[in-house]
Enzyme design. Structure first.
Site, mmCIF file in Angstrom:
data_model
loop_
_atom_site.group_PDB
_atom_site.id
_atom_site.type_symbol
_atom_site.label_atom_id
_atom_site.label_comp_id
_atom_site.label_asym_id
_atom_site.label_seq_id
_atom_site.Cartn_x
_atom_site.Cartn_y
_atom_site.Cartn_z
ATOM 1 N N LYS A 92 -3.440 -2.233 -3.927
ATOM 2 C CA LYS A 92 -3.551 -3.461 -4.717
ATOM 3 C C LYS A 92 -5.001 -3.830 -5.044
ATOM 4 O O LYS A 92 -5.279 -4.432 -6.073
ATOM 5 C CB LYS A 92 -2.897 -4.628 -3.962
ATOM 6 C CG LYS A 92 -1.411 -4.452 -3.688
ATOM 7 C CD LYS A 92 -0.601 -4.923 -4.836
ATOM 8 C CE LYS A 92 0.903 -4.909 -4.667
ATOM 9 N NZ LYS A 92 1.526 -4.455 -3.460
ATOM 10 N N GLU A 114 -0.148 -14.422 -7.553
ATOM 11 C CA GLU A 114 1.071 -14.570 -6.767
ATOM 12 C C GLU A 114 1.092 -13.416 -5.775
ATOM 13 O O GLU A 114 0.401 -12.419 -5.968
ATOM 14 C CB GLU A 114 2.295 -14.491 -7.677
ATOM 15 C CG GLU A 114 2.783 -13.077 -7.983
ATOM 16 C CD GLU A 114 1.777 -12.193 -8.696
ATOM 17 O OE1 GLU A 114 0.983 -12.721 -9.493
ATOM 18 O OE2 GLU A 114 1.777 -10.968 -8.451
ATOM 19 N N SER A 378 0.892 4.302 -0.146
ATOM 20 C CA SER A 378 0.353 3.142 -0.858
ATOM 21 C C SER A 378 -0.354 2.139 0.041
ATOM 22 O O SER A 378 -1.232 1.411 -0.413
ATOM 23 C CB SER A 378 1.481 2.442 -1.620
ATOM 24 O OG SER A 378 2.549 2.133 -0.756
HETATM 25 C C1 LIG Z 1 2.883 -4.122 -3.318
HETATM 26 C C2 LIG Z 1 3.049 -2.836 -2.647
HETATM 27 C C3 LIG Z 1 3.903 -1.851 -3.163
HETATM 28 C C4 LIG Z 1 4.783 -2.050 -4.368
HETATM 29 O O1 LIG Z 1 4.140 -2.437 -5.528
HETATM 30 P P1 LIG Z 1 3.938 -1.457 -6.761
HETATM 31 O O2 LIG Z 1 3.403 -2.309 -7.836
HETATM 32 O O3 LIG Z 1 5.255 -0.853 -7.076
HETATM 33 O O4 LIG Z 1 2.959 -0.441 -6.322
HETATM 34 C C5 LIG Z 1 3.949 -0.636 -2.517
HETATM 35 N N1 LIG Z 1 3.224 -0.397 -1.396
HETATM 36 C C6 LIG Z 1 2.415 -1.326 -0.859
HETATM 37 C C7 LIG Z 1 1.663 -0.993 0.373
HETATM 38 C C8 LIG Z 1 2.285 -2.579 -1.459
HETATM 39 O O5 LIG Z 1 1.477 -3.480 -0.931
#
Ligand SMILES: *Cc1c(COP(=O)(O)O)cnc(C)c1O
Length: 394
Positions: A92, A114, A378
């Site tokens: 993010k 948000e 992620s």
């Molecule tokens: C917010 C988040 C996601 C999902 O959001 P995307 O916009 O689909 O990437 C996935 N993994 C983590 C660690 C997140 O914080």
């Protein structure tokens, strides 16, 4: 209205995306698009962003081989793109920081955002502290309870966290409040949207700031193994880390896979699997695949991970899926917990619950005959420790 915009505002053969925004937001959205376009063409913006990504965020993130987990699953090779190692612990920050720099360039002094899992809120709070911008984050009360450490982090960074009581108290309601707040203060404030969602130009903007993930990963895979992987895999909430990883591989002969939250059942309300569970609809400014009931009301969703718990799939990822460019699969809560356990035990890495949904697909991919996989990790799992503790009985 779409031809007012010159950046792509519609995606795929079914024309997903668009700009379904109230009149009060049309001028700020047009201004944002113009600022984005001028920033992209400006070497000074590019240099500042690159420098901050390197020295503040910690890019490039490693592409880590995971040989023990690969062997256990019967894969020839597994590589993890380590967004969990970025500052604040998830992808993010790539988008939050870039939009904060863009906002300052536009002369804005306040940021509105948000958050669901709290990761986007923390990333935005950190970016605002770094750049000296005031920050207000809207967050559903349910999410505030299940992501309490992230609420504390935001407050430590000087951000005001506003609880949203409406509906289920999750991301959907928080987005509504944030959009409302922005409409009232758009002369001074920029709204940093956290995923590849919302009215144009947000989906394109967010995806552009996240493709650094896939660009790095593609080059690293070639450098470290001399070849591209057979499968590139990421989890999908709104779709920002998925697009960020997968889009740079669109021209390659690889399988591109996104994994949605299968929750705890197949019925509407028990999951957040939009591809086969959803129908075309409009939510938060864009047309896309949306979980809805027979009357067209946005359905409730369920997932063990707050970050995947959203009724709409981002329009560009939905379009890529409908046009056969990306396979969309689902993993249940239980499967995600199993995926987390696999990575923890074999490699000593604690994944976010969101990322665990991608990990959960690995045994199945191995069974289908895949030999080499590149997985987008992620985020890190520290924020999810209490869920892991209670659900895994540790
Ligand atoms: C917010 C988040 C996601 C999902 O959001 P995307 O916009 O689909 O990437 C996935 N993994 C983590 C660690 C997140 O914080």
């Amino acid at each position: 209205m779409t031809d007012t915009f010159s950046l792509a505002s519609r995606f795929g053969t079914q024309g997903l995306g668009g700009c379904y925004a109230p009149e009060t937001l049309m001028q700020p959205l047009l201004d944002l698009e113009a600022a984005f376009r001028s920033a992209l063409a400006d070497p000074a913006f590019q240099a500042e962003l690159k420098g901050e990504l390197r020295h503040f965020v910690g890019r490039p993130t490693p592409l880590t081989p995971a040989p023990r987990l690969a062997a256990k699953l019967g894969l020839r090779a597994l590589f993890l793109k380590r967004e969990d190692l970025t500052h604040t612990g998830a992808h993010k920050i790539n988008n939050a920081l870039a939009q904060a720099i863009l906002a300052r360039r536009m002369g804005k002094t306040e940021i509105i955002a948000e958050t669901g899992a709290g990761q986007h809120g923390v990333a935005t709070a950190a970016a605002c502290a770094r750049l000296g911008l005031d920050c207000t984050v809207y967050m559903g009360v349910t999410d505030m309870a299940r992501q309490a450490p992230n609420v504390a982090r935001m407050r430590l960074f000087g951000t005001k966290v506003v609880p949203v009581e409406a509906g289920q108290g999750t991301l959907k309601e928080a987005v509504n409040e944030a959009l409302r707040a922005w409409a009232g203060r758009c002369d001074k404030a920029h709204y940093i949207l956290g995923s590849a969602l919302g009215p144009h130009p947000f989906p394109t903007l967010v995806r552009s700031f996240q493709t650094v993930i896939g660009e790095e990963a593609r080059a690293q895979a070639l450098e470290q193994s001399g070849a591209l992987p057979e499968v590139v895999l990421a989890c999908a909430g709104g779709g920002s880390n998925g697009l960020g990883l997968l889009v740079p591989f669109l021209g390659d002969a690889v399988r591109r896979v996104a994994v949605e939250a299968g929750g705890h059942g197949q019925a509407l309300g028990e999951h957040a699997a939009r591809l086969d569970g959803g129908r075309m609809g409009v939510l938060h400014g864009c047309k896309t695949l949306l979980l809805q009931d027979d009357d067209g009301h946005t359905a409730e969703t369920a997932s063990i991970s707050a970050g995947l718990d959203y009724p709409a799939l981002g329009p560009e990822l939905a379009a890529l899926a409908l046009d056969g460019q990306v396979e969309v699969r689902r993993a249940s809560d239980e499967e995600a917990l199993m995926g987390a356990r696999l990575l923890c035990e074999a490699e000593g890495i604690l994944p976010a619950l969101e990322s665990s949904h991608a990990l959960a697909l690995l045994p199945g991919l191995a069974t289908e005959g895949a030999a080499t996989v590149l997985l987008g990790l992620s985020g890190r799992g520290d924020k999810d420790l209490s869920t892991y503790q209670s659900r895994l009985g540790i």
